[in-house]
Design an enzyme around this catalytic site. Structure first.
Site, PDB file in Angstrom:
ATOM      1  N   ARG F 110      13.264  -6.114   6.429  1.00  0.00           N
ATOM      2  CA  ARG F 110      14.066  -5.323   5.511  1.00  0.00           C
ATOM      3  C   ARG F 110      14.675  -4.089   6.182  1.00  0.00           C
ATOM      4  O   ARG F 110      15.391  -3.346   5.507  1.00  0.00           O
ATOM      5  CB  ARG F 110      13.214  -4.931   4.309  1.00  0.00           C
ATOM      6  CG  ARG F 110      12.140  -3.895   4.598  1.00  0.00           C
ATOM      7  CD  ARG F 110      11.049  -3.831   3.530  1.00  0.00           C
ATOM      8  NE  ARG F 110      11.541  -3.474   2.228  1.00  0.00           N
ATOM      9  CZ  ARG F 110      10.769  -3.341   1.145  1.00  0.00           C
ATOM     10  NH1 ARG F 110       9.450  -3.530   1.260  1.00  0.00           N
ATOM     11  NH2 ARG F 110      11.272  -3.034  -0.009  1.00  0.00           N
ATOM     12  N   ARG F 174       3.407   2.299   0.303  1.00  0.00           N
ATOM     13  CA  ARG F 174       3.452   1.268   1.338  1.00  0.00           C
ATOM     14  C   ARG F 174       3.315   1.930   2.703  1.00  0.00           C
ATOM     15  O   ARG F 174       4.269   2.550   3.199  1.00  0.00           O
ATOM     16  CB  ARG F 174       4.795   0.520   1.309  1.00  0.00           C
ATOM     17  CG  ARG F 174       5.036  -0.315   0.080  1.00  0.00           C
ATOM     18  CD  ARG F 174       4.266  -1.597   0.124  1.00  0.00           C
ATOM     19  NE  ARG F 174       4.571  -2.426  -1.041  1.00  0.00           N
ATOM     20  CZ  ARG F 174       3.870  -2.388  -2.174  1.00  0.00           C
ATOM     21  NH1 ARG F 174       2.849  -1.568  -2.297  1.00  0.00           N
ATOM     22  NH2 ARG F 174       4.187  -3.191  -3.160  1.00  0.00           N
ATOM     23  N   SER F 200      -2.555   3.450  -8.464  1.00  0.00           N
ATOM     24  CA  SER F 200      -3.947   3.079  -8.244  1.00  0.00           C
ATOM     25  C   SER F 200      -4.713   4.364  -7.945  1.00  0.00           C
ATOM     26  O   SER F 200      -4.132   5.411  -7.654  1.00  0.00           O
ATOM     27  CB  SER F 200      -4.054   2.082  -7.103  1.00  0.00           C
ATOM     28  OG  SER F 200      -3.608   2.683  -5.913  1.00  0.00           O
ATOM     29  N   GLY F 238     -10.174  -2.998 -14.265  1.00  0.00           N
ATOM     30  CA  GLY F 238      -9.335  -2.696 -15.410  1.00  0.00           C
ATOM     31  C   GLY F 238      -8.395  -1.535 -15.167  1.00  0.00           C
ATOM     32  O   GLY F 238      -7.834  -1.401 -14.077  1.00  0.00           O
ATOM     33  N   GLY F 262       1.861  -9.160  -7.063  1.00  0.00           N
ATOM     34  CA  GLY F 262       2.669  -8.970  -8.263  1.00  0.00           C
ATOM     35  C   GLY F 262       1.879  -8.521  -9.477  1.00  0.00           C
ATOM     36  O   GLY F 262       2.463  -8.237 -10.526  1.00  0.00           O
ATOM     37  N   ALA F 263       0.564  -8.446  -9.343  1.00  0.00           N
ATOM     38  CA  ALA F 263      -0.249  -8.090 -10.516  1.00  0.00           C
ATOM     39  C   ALA F 263       0.049  -6.672 -10.980  1.00  0.00           C
ATOM     40  O   ALA F 263       0.122  -6.401 -12.184  1.00  0.00           O
ATOM     41  CB  ALA F 263      -1.731  -8.253 -10.195  1.00  0.00           C
ATOM     42  N   ASP F 265       2.838  -5.016 -10.690  1.00  0.00           N
ATOM     43  CA  ASP F 265       4.141  -4.967 -11.357  1.00  0.00           C
ATOM     44  C   ASP F 265       4.044  -5.571 -12.755  1.00  0.00           C
ATOM     45  O   ASP F 265       4.656  -5.078 -13.706  1.00  0.00           O
ATOM     46  CB  ASP F 265       5.178  -5.721 -10.522  1.00  0.00           C
ATOM     47  CG  ASP F 265       5.248  -5.175  -9.106  1.00  0.00           C
ATOM     48  OD1 ASP F 265       5.069  -3.956  -8.927  1.00  0.00           O
ATOM     49  OD2 ASP F 265       5.464  -5.967  -8.184  1.00  0.00           O
TER      50      ASP F 265
END
Lengths: 323, 323, 323, 323, 323, 323
Positions: F110, F174, F200, F238, F262-263, F265
């Site tokens: 990228r 990232r 997170s 959770g 992807g979780a 998002d």
């Protein structure tokens, strides 16, 4: 239609189905690729790829198969806001079975499908929503699907006339769906509404009353009946257009044949694209045989349809690598 | 080079990438096969399959893609002990997208790649390690990748002259990487070092100064500039070799075309193989068109390259089954 | 055989194996499709698809590979109740490796296989169970597999004569299994029992003693030795039948070639089918070249064999879509 | 061995085969992935991935399957210059058939294979070529393949002693290849040569004479017979090492099980790797259960073996994404 | 039935369809595997794999999909000589769409299918041809398909009583095909003919009149109505059998779940197999939960059904490799 | 923004790439599935599936990869009319390499991509076109892509404030793109504009000045700085939401884990969906952990995102079949 309102390019309607395509005879099992097929949506995608604004107003079930049809059309930039989701009938299926390198067998699971239950009301709504289309495209498949779908087509033709929309009909006779007698009975009544008629050689008589169909030149008769352009698809022999100005022939483009399915629809997309661009008949025929050749050279119904920028690729020599 | 030291056959260097090859247009998704591609490593594999001792001295990233490049070359018996692993840059990618049966579109992800950062020092090390090669093979792709890679090539050419190593150049002009003006500026300065020049018809002018490039026979000019053999690839028309002894033509071998990618590299491998075997020019051309035909008849850049024992397979009739 | 007892159509026996078919050279890994192959079972399937009652009496191991062979034959309607399951030997394997578009390499794993251990007792049992067959079909592969299999064939020929069953032999010489000298020694002794001999051009001498094999027309010699029909397969040149009534030629059917493997067996199936239908020789040859063409046009050994209803498909034009 | 000569790390030998791995029961057909398997080459790859210099000196046929074995080992950096290519026997095959999520069925096609015909001379040559290895690794599979292969192992053990090379034996009893009585008769005679013995619990008695095998602790007896380290693989219960210093246990690493095949070989590679690194026994066991867990968590025999840098990955939490 | 005539084991009838199974949500396209599914044919295959003689007397279209159904059943050794081929209706389709690891969505294309048009005459013919079956197996799906299919079931039940054939009914309520009221109206009238009733917990009330369905123990009521064995499937909680001798419970077998589809049918096959073997109820339940567990552990409706020899595999530990 | 103008639901922007997903380690070759990924477009699709009107205003190259990104978003009903096509830079690629069942390695191509060159002008245009969004969603990935992209984000935040649009930030640090120091320097300056912050546990300090980041409760500090809702993703533990009303916790939904990518998002999409529905915080958290669980249970970044009707599927028991 309000006078002077801007128009979008094409409205089309008909049945689109989930298409399953195997790589060997069905009776041997194996696996099948999942895509979407439908004569009118093939044309819609072909036109959208060429940069035209297209709406598809068919019906699908309120099921995952219907969602695949809509996802695919949306992906290709086709407007499906006028499409119907029928909660009471499933989306149809079509299975393509390769039998020999140049022979494909088709199996339909479309009896009672949502697509076959398209209503005149849906057509009304499609015309009522926003500006009118410049072209309405129908095929002779839809009226064979059932009385409601047939009536929807007739309504569409009348609305097209009311809105000053040109009507294009691709005959696309399907002997599995109805007899040639039934087809003729229906399609003949459409002719007065049709501006551009596209058909294969042997389908022309279906558009004429039996009293009319004997003449050696059905094309001429159709012109006399008011059709402006009669375009005859001749497969590997190219195509011929008949207009008031006479007859024009274009040979087929040479290409390595991969899958003939969808070639006729691609041809229509090319023809209408050039017509929308206000190109003369020779250019229309040329674009039609070119988009048709792309379809023949690609696996799938519509997957290989060219963008405008790609139209020139067909002339590239063997072994061309575009780096 | 110590006099009398044994030599290995070929040293080559350049960028090799992970190659992704789809079976339908990229914009439709689906899946892609993962392999390795690079003009010079294609030649290296072609030569190794034919039994020659080959070293590849390119650079890859210190990543899994680089590991795939090295795994593949090692699998094919190509010596990669001189390859560089660059911890600060990724291994390049190349995507092959089939667009029509005979048209492939290529997408590069190689800007700033490890392969484009090849250093002259790596070339020094490759020459310093052990005996000298009999042949150095370069392509015109590498100098287009960046100043360091270009300098690495120049260094390689000078070292080849110092070590009595023959230099082979395959022009391989890539318009996506540089302009023909840039290419000509670089490559013309290489000609004095080149023993064997391989190019397609339209690439020859890139090897001549503009004052030199007007003549009707660039091949003759190149011979006069000291190139020993000028080999012109003509695709389906075969190939022609120009030497002091005159001009020789070989027609292409007939084969069912599957994938033209890599055919030029395979041609070079065949030519150099016969040269290393001390075969005369007609045999070199013959082997070149044969290995080229194998590439055309096989999917992938190098996957179908023949072993020496397989060279004869090409003449087998249709439907041959080797039981 | 009780006089007047009804007969079923064909009994055949020989080795069938699990067939693995790759899509690229074996040494590159990848994946292989799993199916079943065997000259005689290919014929059996071809005949069953055409509506004939066929029994296959070969041997397979008592393993999963053997189960695949039997599952496949049962699926195709071939009676395998007379097949042997050998608990002490594995089912053989055959690997098909594509090397060039028209060159396939075959690797056998059949040494010591169950199929090669077929016993005369199994043949006895096959004849003893129920009515006799109208035709016994053997190939020259089976006697090459081992002494027991050879003796099984001899027993079958004698039993055929005893039961008034016509015997058909397809020479199918396999140089990997035995020498031409060995083959000739065995096969010559079969000739007196053979009614229909099918062979390629170069296999005919294997059926004649050296004293007999010099003549310019081995076909004539074979007729003199009592063979009723000598059918010579000529690949792309079609086929020729020699009988007491003279010589008849049929050209090959044109078809896009996909995979030549199994074409000879399909040819035999077509020939025997028309013979069982009591059709004259021209019709037999015609059906043989038609079924052979189906095999050439399909991937796999037997997968593309036509049903009776499909025989006419071959004449369909390019791009045929059966809707 | 010249005193003081540098040694490479590991020499191993045994049969490697082309491995076909299905995704459903074999009798249902489908497709199979093509790779390579062999207990010793699995260990070789595991060690090479961890950075050790390894040679594999087995035999393959002079066929494409053999080429795949060698290509794979070369790709993984294993030195195969001492491998034998046997022109008179094929490379063996192994088919893995998944029957239940945790049950795999194996089918061998290795009778008479090149790998089973390994000669003592090949072993002599492997030791004679260049410096000696620090470790020789054998399994109890090779002596079961035939008398020549058994003699090759014995020769290797004697040469190891002569060269001061440590010998490692992984018992790997295969009931399909020989009886436990035959195995015991052979393997007991090896014990005096073995430095590191690796076995599962129930294989230990095979290494002891019947007079010796009754004791409650076969491990202790083996130590008394001169084995330096007895390592017992306990599957999901981990592993235990017995040395003069006593007994040490390591639990298995928790991992989501994908394919247990190859776990034992991966365990051996981890153990030997730490031994070559001069790590103490607890570290050896720890690395062994770690590499074993990698194998259990990966499809294939060796494909998931970790590099040294990857050893730490196993501790990463669920859902780890390394960006 | 002639007294003393030998019987075959099981006759079953119902609709079998071509089954398409994707690996991701249908609306995303991709590919689907092609197989066959049908509650009764799943049971038939399960029984055939266990060595029983089974006939399937359903109806398929005279199309390639129907041919796949018949090929599959023949492959599995199920006798389909009594199956009907309906030239006027297509073979049904069923699409399985994975939505979450443990949630599968099913789409039917069976309206108006050949299978739904099964006739009482076909059932008559099945009973008339040769000896009578020991067991007739029906499901509650068939009567939901249409009046003709419902009448065919009723006819079968009466014929079973006439021939001294035990009748087994698996309730298998499908809310997409009919309402619970419709189901109850039909199924209650069958109870007097049923010897073995298999149902899930919540399906039991469908077999009782509303006056009967209130009691706390529908099982007891069913026994009183003459059902000999009432077997209740409890999924992960196992199963319970109710007979005159009382109630017996068997827990489910632990297995790694792959695909729950077909587990109920596999359960029935195991139960009937042990019943045919004259095993007592505990053994019947045990075999039923075992065959059910095989289905849960395998992809597909019937593909993983065990042979008799494989029944023991389920107890093998994790990571079992059968060499 | 004109007062009272209707708003659409969500505007988001950031880089979306073509995603290649293998099924085994990259260095082993094989094949990769082609799809699309991007944190913000994942959220956009998640919201669109739940019925919200979403616009994505990122940039792609004017290449086939960019076309795939747009086709996919259009298919999912995301409005891309505000997306930029950059003719001077390619669309980025992302390779997902499975390394262990729960460990995925990501490789980016990228650098210099079109997506990283997103301009503030594009953001201006997105806000200027039509009504304003109710929510703006950004991630902390975009500012790491380059100065232009960072400025585009800042502009978006300011415009959001001007238009009364709520701003949501998912920190998504990232480490491959920038250091935590760089991230903190940028993101801290965003906090005053942020209404909903999702992160997170370990990312929270990145949003606070070092003087602020020491406190034991960064959540409280963030609330004091004006963030209205601080939502902390805790993976398998959770999630927790902190607002002026206090702290609320929701456990993760149990699900069989397939692919964790992807979780996060999906979680955001669920949270914002309930927020747009004006649901209270507990419902927002509940929907967030539910949509997150769908992502964990599905292969791909967004492919398994639920529609509103599917939200309830997660509670279905094991082995659920929806007929």
């Amino acid at each position: 239609m309000r006078p002077g309102a801007p128009r979008y390019d094409v409205l089309t309607l008909g049945e689109s189905m989930v298409a399953l395509r195997g790589s060997r005879p069905l009776k041997l099992g194996g696996s099948m690729d999942v895509s979407v097929a439908g004569a009118e949506s093939n044309v819609a995608i072909g036109l959208s790829r060429l940069g035209h604004a297209v709406r598809w107003a068919g019906a699908v079930g309120d099921d995952e198969a219907g969602e695949l049809v809509l996802r695919t059309l949306r992906a290709e930039g086709v407007d499906v806001t006028g499409a119907t989701r029928d909660p009471a009938a499933p989306t149809g299926l079509i299975l393509f079975e390769p039998r020999l390198p140049e022979v494909t067998r088709v199996h339909y699971y479309r009896a009672g499908s949502a697509g076959s239950r398209l209503t005149p009301e849906a057509v009304e709504a499609a015309f009522a929503a926003g500006p009118a289309p410049r072209v309405l495209h129908l095929t002779g498949i839809t009226p064979a699907l059932g009385p409601s779908a047939a009536e929807a087509c007739r309504r569409a033709l009348r609305l097209a006339r009311d809105h000053g929309t040109q009507a294009c009909l691709d005959v696309n006779f399907r002997s599995r769906l109805w007899s040639s007698r039934e087809a003729a009975a229906e399609l003949r009544s459409w002719i007065p509404y049709v501006d551009v008629l596209i058909a294969s050689d042997d389908e022309l008589p279906l558009c004429l009353a039996s009293s009319e169909s004997t003449p050696s030149s059905p094309e001429k008769t159709l012109l006399e009946l008011g059709v402006r352009e009669v375009v005859v698809k001749l497969g590997a022999s190219g195509a011929t257009a008949h207009t008031a100005d006479g007859e024009l022939h274009a040979p087929a483009r040479e290409v390595r044949a991969v899958d003939a399915v969808g070639a006729g629809d691609a041809f229509v997309a090319g023809y209408l694209s050039a017509l929308l661009d206000a190109e003369p008949v020779p250019t229309r025929l040329d674009r039609a045989v070119t988009t048709g050749a792309f379809a023949v050279a690609s696996r799938g119904d519509w997957e290989g349809a060219p963008t405008r920028a790609e139209l020139g690729l067909l002339g590239a020599g063997p072994g061309t690598v575009i780096r």
